[in-house]
Motif scaffolding. Structure first.
Motif, PDB file in Angstrom:
ATOM      1  N   SER A  37       0.818  -1.205  -0.096  1.00  0.00           N
ATOM      2  CA  SER A  37      -0.120  -0.008   0.090  1.00  0.00           C
ATOM      3  C   SER A  37       0.933   1.256  -0.177  1.00  0.00           C
ATOM      4  CB  SER A  37      -1.027  -0.097   1.239  1.00  0.00           C
ATOM      5  OG  SER A  37      -2.172  -1.125   1.139  1.00  0.00           O
ATOM      6  N   CYS A  39       0.715   5.585  -0.037  1.00  0.00           N
ATOM      7  CA  CYS A  39      -0.250   6.740  -0.163  1.00  0.00           C
ATOM      8  C   CYS A  39       0.478   8.031  -0.796  1.00  0.00           C
ATOM      9  CB  CYS A  39      -0.518   7.243   1.616  1.00  0.00           C
ATOM     10  SG  CYS A  39      -1.284   5.748   2.499  1.00  0.00           S
ATOM     11  N   SER A  41       0.658  10.730   0.314  1.00  0.00           N
ATOM     12  CA  SER A  41       1.508  11.760   1.260  1.00  0.00           C
ATOM     13  C   SER A  41       2.980  11.267   1.313  1.00  0.00           C
ATOM     14  CB  SER A  41       0.735  11.465   2.452  1.00  0.00           C
ATOM     15  OG  SER A  41       0.477  10.260   2.897  1.00  0.00           O
TER      16      SER A  41
END
Length: 71
Positions: A37, A39, A41
């Motif tokens: 995973s 992100c 950010s």
């Protein structure tokens, strides 16, 4: 090896050339080692970290004709 012959028109003689064809195998794009995973950010994420180390320069990962990773 292939021989290419150009038939000469008299008084010119025939001319020949030998051609060697080498077929290189497709580069190994490596093997994906698991789910990750990521992100937005987190910034930049190196997808090479998800490969098993067998990848070669020039290997390309694709999914339905969309390029995801080129080494």
């Amino acid at each position: 090896m292939y021989t290419y012959t150009l038939i000469g028109t008299p008084p010119c003689a025939n001319s020949t050339a030998n051609v060697t064809v080498t077929i290189d195998s497709t580069a190994n794009a490596g093997v994906f080692t698991g789910i990750q995973s990521v992100c937005a950010s987190e910034g930049t994420f190196d997808l090479n970290n998800l490969l098993d180390g067998t990848q070669q320069t020039g290997g390309i990962w694709t999914d339905n004709q969309v390029m995801w990773l080129q080494l």
